[in-house]
Design a protein around this motif. Structure first.
Motif, PDB file in Angstrom:
ATOM      1  N   GLU A  26       0.837  -1.196   0.000  1.00 36.88           N
ATOM      2  CA  GLU A  26       0.000   0.000   0.000  1.00 36.88           C
ATOM      3  C   GLU A  26       0.874   1.248   0.000  1.00 36.88           C
ATOM      4  O   GLU A  26       1.938   1.258   0.619  1.00 36.88           O
ATOM      5  N   ALA A  27       0.384   2.277  -0.669  1.00 34.39           N
ATOM      6  CA  ALA A  27       1.088   3.562  -0.656  1.00 34.39           C
ATOM      7  C   ALA A  27       0.190   4.579   0.025  1.00 34.39           C
ATOM      8  O   ALA A  27      -1.002   4.661  -0.278  1.00 34.39           O
ATOM      9  N   LYS A  28       0.740   5.316   0.973  1.00 35.39           N
ATOM     10  CA  LYS A  28      -0.059   6.291   1.722  1.00 35.39           C
ATOM     11  C   LYS A  28       0.537   7.693   1.602  1.00 35.39           C
ATOM     12  O   LYS A  28       1.742   7.853   1.457  1.00 35.39           O
ATOM     13  N   ASN A  29      -0.360   8.684   1.710  1.00 40.95           N
ATOM     14  CA  ASN A  29       0.046  10.097   1.716  1.00 40.95           C
ATOM     15  C   ASN A  29       0.924  10.472   0.534  1.00 40.95           C
ATOM     16  O   ASN A  29       1.940  11.153   0.705  1.00 40.95           O
ATOM     17  N   ALA A  30       0.526  10.022  -0.666  1.00 41.97           N
ATOM     18  CA  ALA A  30       1.325  10.354  -1.848  1.00 41.97           C
ATOM     19  C   ALA A  30       1.110  11.820  -2.214  1.00 41.97           C
ATOM     20  O   ALA A  30      -0.019  12.280  -2.329  1.00 41.97           O
ATOM     21  N   TRP A  31       2.199  12.550  -2.361  1.00 45.08           N
ATOM     22  CA  TRP A  31       2.092  13.957  -2.761  1.00 45.08           C
ATOM     23  C   TRP A  31       3.260  14.331  -3.672  1.00 45.08           C
ATOM     24  O   TRP A  31       4.298  13.646  -3.682  1.00 45.08           O
ATOM     25  N   ALA A  32       3.027  15.395  -4.447  1.00 47.86           N
ATOM     26  CA  ALA A  32       4.052  15.856  -5.381  1.00 47.86           C
ATOM     27  C   ALA A  32       4.225  17.353  -5.236  1.00 47.86           C
ATOM     28  O   ALA A  32       3.297  18.069  -4.844  1.00 47.86           O
ATOM     29  N   ARG A  33       5.406  17.804  -5.566  1.00 43.26           N
ATOM     30  CA  ARG A  33       5.673  19.244  -5.590  1.00 43.26           C
ATOM     31  C   ARG A  33       4.969  19.855  -6.803  1.00 43.26           C
ATOM     32  O   ARG A  33       4.887  19.218  -7.842  1.00 43.26           O
ATOM     33  N   GLY A  38       6.795  21.269 -18.783  1.00 43.83           N
ATOM     34  CA  GLY A  38       8.156  21.200 -19.298  1.00 43.83           C
ATOM     35  C   GLY A  38       9.195  21.090 -18.195  1.00 43.83           C
ATOM     36  O   GLY A  38      10.353  20.753 -18.443  1.00 43.83           O
ATOM     37  N   GLY A  39       8.786  21.365 -16.957  1.00 48.20           N
ATOM     38  CA  GLY A  39       9.711  21.276 -15.822  1.00 48.20           C
ATOM     39  C   GLY A  39       9.650  19.895 -15.164  1.00 48.20           C
ATOM     40  O   GLY A  39       9.079  18.956 -15.718  1.00 48.20           O
ATOM     41  N   ASN A  40      10.236  19.788 -13.998  1.00 47.78           N
ATOM     42  CA  ASN A  40      10.272  18.520 -13.265  1.00 47.78           C
ATOM     43  C   ASN A  40       9.494  18.629 -11.966  1.00 47.78           C
ATOM     44  O   ASN A  40       9.214  19.718 -11.476  1.00 47.78           O
ATOM     45  N   SER A  41       9.183  17.481 -11.412  1.00 46.73           N
ATOM     46  CA  SER A  41       8.594  17.426 -10.077  1.00 46.73           C
ATOM     47  C   SER A  41       9.028  16.108  -9.442  1.00 46.73           C
ATOM     48  O   SER A  41       9.705  15.297 -10.077  1.00 46.73           O
ATOM     49  N   ALA A  42       8.662  15.917  -8.193  1.00 49.44           N
ATOM     50  CA  ALA A  42       9.006  14.679  -7.508  1.00 49.44           C
ATOM     51  C   ALA A  42       7.812  14.248  -6.661  1.00 49.44           C
ATOM     52  O   ALA A  42       7.067  15.091  -6.157  1.00 49.44           O
ATOM     53  N   VAL A  43       7.634  12.929  -6.561  1.00 44.58           N
ATOM     54  CA  VAL A  43       6.532  12.361  -5.773  1.00 44.58           C
ATOM     55  C   VAL A  43       7.106  11.663  -4.546  1.00 44.58           C
ATOM     56  O   VAL A  43       8.114  10.951  -4.633  1.00 44.58           O
ATOM     57  N   TYR A  44       6.433  11.886  -3.417  1.00 43.84           N
ATOM     58  CA  TYR A  44       6.844  11.288  -2.145  1.00 43.84           C
ATOM     59  C   TYR A  44       5.667  10.516  -1.562  1.00 43.84           C
ATOM     60  O   TYR A  44       4.514  10.861  -1.800  1.00 43.84           O
ATOM     61  N   MET A  45       5.939   9.516  -0.775  1.00 45.39           N
ATOM     62  CA  MET A  45       4.867   8.710  -0.162  1.00 45.39           C
ATOM     63  C   MET A  45       5.487   7.721   0.824  1.00 45.39           C
ATOM     64  O   MET A  45       6.707   7.570   0.884  1.00 45.39           O
ATOM     65  N   GLU A  46       4.596   7.074   1.578  1.00 40.84           N
ATOM     66  CA  GLU A  46       5.026   5.948   2.420  1.00 40.84           C
ATOM     67  C   GLU A  46       4.567   4.683   1.736  1.00 40.84           C
ATOM     68  O   GLU A  46       3.405   4.586   1.355  1.00 40.84           O
ATOM     69  N   ILE A  47       5.447   3.710   1.607  1.00 40.61           N
ATOM     70  CA  ILE A  47       5.063   2.425   1.023  1.00 40.61           C
ATOM     71  C   ILE A  47       5.126   1.359   2.104  1.00 40.61           C
ATOM     72  O   ILE A  47       6.152   1.209   2.775  1.00 40.61           O
ATOM     73  N   HIS A  48       3.997   0.665   2.302  1.00 43.01           N
ATOM     74  CA  HIS A  48       3.902  -0.379   3.321  1.00 43.01           C
ATOM     75  C   HIS A  48       3.833  -1.738   2.643  1.00 43.01           C
ATOM     76  O   HIS A  48       3.070  -1.920   1.706  1.00 43.01           O
ATOM     77  N   ASN A  49       4.608  -2.676   3.131  1.00 41.32           N
ATOM     78  CA  ASN A  49       4.624  -4.031   2.577  1.00 41.32           C
ATOM     79  C   ASN A  49       4.096  -5.004   3.628  1.00 41.32           C
ATOM     80  O   ASN A  49       4.732  -5.230   4.654  1.00 41.32           O
ATOM     81  N   PRO A  91      11.138  -3.657   2.963  1.00 46.42           N
ATOM     82  CA  PRO A  91      11.365  -4.864   3.763  1.00 46.42           C
ATOM     83  C   PRO A  91      10.077  -5.643   4.022  1.00 46.42           C
ATOM     84  O   PRO A  91       8.989  -5.074   3.984  1.00 46.42           O
ATOM     85  N   ALA A  92      10.202  -6.942   4.282  1.00 47.82           N
ATOM     86  CA  ALA A  92       9.057  -7.777   4.632  1.00 47.82           C
ATOM     87  C   ALA A  92       8.366  -7.191   5.852  1.00 47.82           C
ATOM     88  O   ALA A  92       9.035  -6.787   6.811  1.00 47.82           O
ATOM     89  N   ASN A  93       7.032  -7.097   5.805  1.00 42.93           N
ATOM     90  CA  ASN A  93       6.260  -6.524   6.906  1.00 42.93           C
ATOM     91  C   ASN A  93       6.843  -5.193   7.372  1.00 42.93           C
ATOM     92  O   ASN A  93       6.876  -4.905   8.563  1.00 42.93           O
ATOM     93  N   GLY A  94       7.294  -4.416   6.422  1.00 39.51           N
ATOM     94  CA  GLY A  94       7.944  -3.153   6.781  1.00 39.51           C
ATOM     95  C   GLY A  94       7.508  -2.032   5.865  1.00 39.51           C
ATOM     96  O   GLY A  94       6.562  -2.159   5.098  1.00 39.51           O
ATOM     97  N   ARG A  95       8.199  -0.918   5.994  1.00 42.49           N
ATOM     98  CA  ARG A  95       7.828   0.248   5.208  1.00 42.49           C
ATOM     99  C   ARG A  95       9.059   1.029   4.790  1.00 42.49           C
ATOM    100  O   ARG A  95      10.134   0.879   5.379  1.00 42.49           O
ATOM    101  N   VAL A  96       8.838   1.848   3.767  1.00 39.31           N
ATOM    102  CA  VAL A  96       9.884   2.731   3.288  1.00 39.31           C
ATOM    103  C   VAL A  96       9.248   4.092   3.074  1.00 39.31           C
ATOM    104  O   VAL A  96       8.097   4.185   2.665  1.00 39.31           O
ATOM    105  N   GLU A  97       9.963   5.131   3.405  1.00 42.76           N
ATOM    106  CA  GLU A  97       9.425   6.473   3.220  1.00 42.76           C
ATOM    107  C   GLU A  97      10.178   7.181   2.105  1.00 42.76           C
ATOM    108  O   GLU A  97      11.404   7.299   2.157  1.00 42.76           O
ATOM    109  N   LEU A  98       9.424   7.626   1.101  1.00 45.30           N
ATOM    110  CA  LEU A  98       9.989   8.462   0.055  1.00 45.30           C
ATOM    111  C   LEU A  98       9.747   9.893   0.521  1.00 45.30           C
ATOM    112  O   LEU A  98       8.603  10.271   0.785  1.00 45.30           O
ATOM    113  N   ARG A  99      10.826  10.660   0.690  1.00 36.78           N
ATOM    114  CA  ARG A  99      10.648  12.004   1.239  1.00 36.78           C
ATOM    115  C   ARG A  99      11.714  12.950   0.703  1.00 36.78           C
ATOM    116  O   ARG A  99      12.763  12.513   0.214  1.00 36.78           O
ATOM    117  N   PRO A 100      11.433  14.251   0.805  1.00 39.49           N
ATOM    118  CA  PRO A 100      12.404  15.238   0.321  1.00 39.49           C
ATOM    119  C   PRO A 100      13.781  14.980   0.943  1.00 39.49           C
ATOM    120  O   PRO A 100      13.873  14.720   2.140  1.00 39.49           O
TER     121      PRO A 100
END
Ligand SMILES: [Cu+2]
Length: 148
Positions: A26-33, A38-49, A91-100
């Motif tokens: 599952e991905a939670k709290n997905a947000w982008a700048r 023509g420019g760039n942006s980045a997406v951040y979120m929490e991913i739960h496994n 990770p198994a039964n874990g999470r990773v945070e994509l953040r600035p």
């Protein structure tokens, strides 16, 4: 009698599947700048496994950008530099945070401006769990302290 037993068994199975109904990933709290066309942006979120094995985010895609890459920002000689990564491991039964300042999904050459309050779908592809579509909200960078 036999039918009843089989039916009860089927109901139990259905119930346990619904309970396990938790998605493998599952991905939670997905947000982008916000960004300009023509420019760039980045997406951040929490991913739960929720799986008993580790999984890997191997690709992401969206119509709002010409190219999408998985990136990591690292400090090098006092400078923030972004690197492309092949995959992001959860990770198994874990999470990773994509953040600035860390892991993120890079949106390259936006096909459209992203304004605060806009929402767009982002497709994530995991090695084990397969495809997952998440809704991304465009907003300003989190206030200090909101992301550790
Ligand atoms: Cu980047």
């Amino acid at each position: 009698m036999r039918t009843t037993v089989i039916l009860a068994g089927a109901l139990l199975l259905a119930a346990s599947l619904a309970q396990a109904g938790q998605a493998p990933v599952e991905a939670k709290n997905a947000w982008a700048r916000p960004g300009t066309r023509g420019g760039n942006s980045a997406v951040y979120m929490e991913i739960h496994n929720a799986q008993a094995q580790p999984d890997r985010l191997v690709a992401a895609g969206t119509d709002v950008a010409e190219a999408v890459e998985l990136h990591e920002t690292r400090m090098e000689g006092g400078m923030h530099r972004m690197h492309k990564v092949e995959a992001i491991e959860i990770p198994a039964n874990g999470r990773v945070e994509l953040r600035p300042g860390g892991l993120h999904v890079m949106l390259i050459r936006l096909n459209t401006a992203l304004r605060v309050g806009d929402r767009f779908p982002l497709i994530l592809r995991f090695e084990r769990a397969g495809r997952l579509t998440v809704e991304v909200l465009v907003r300003e960078q989190a206030a200090a302290g909101e992301y550790r």
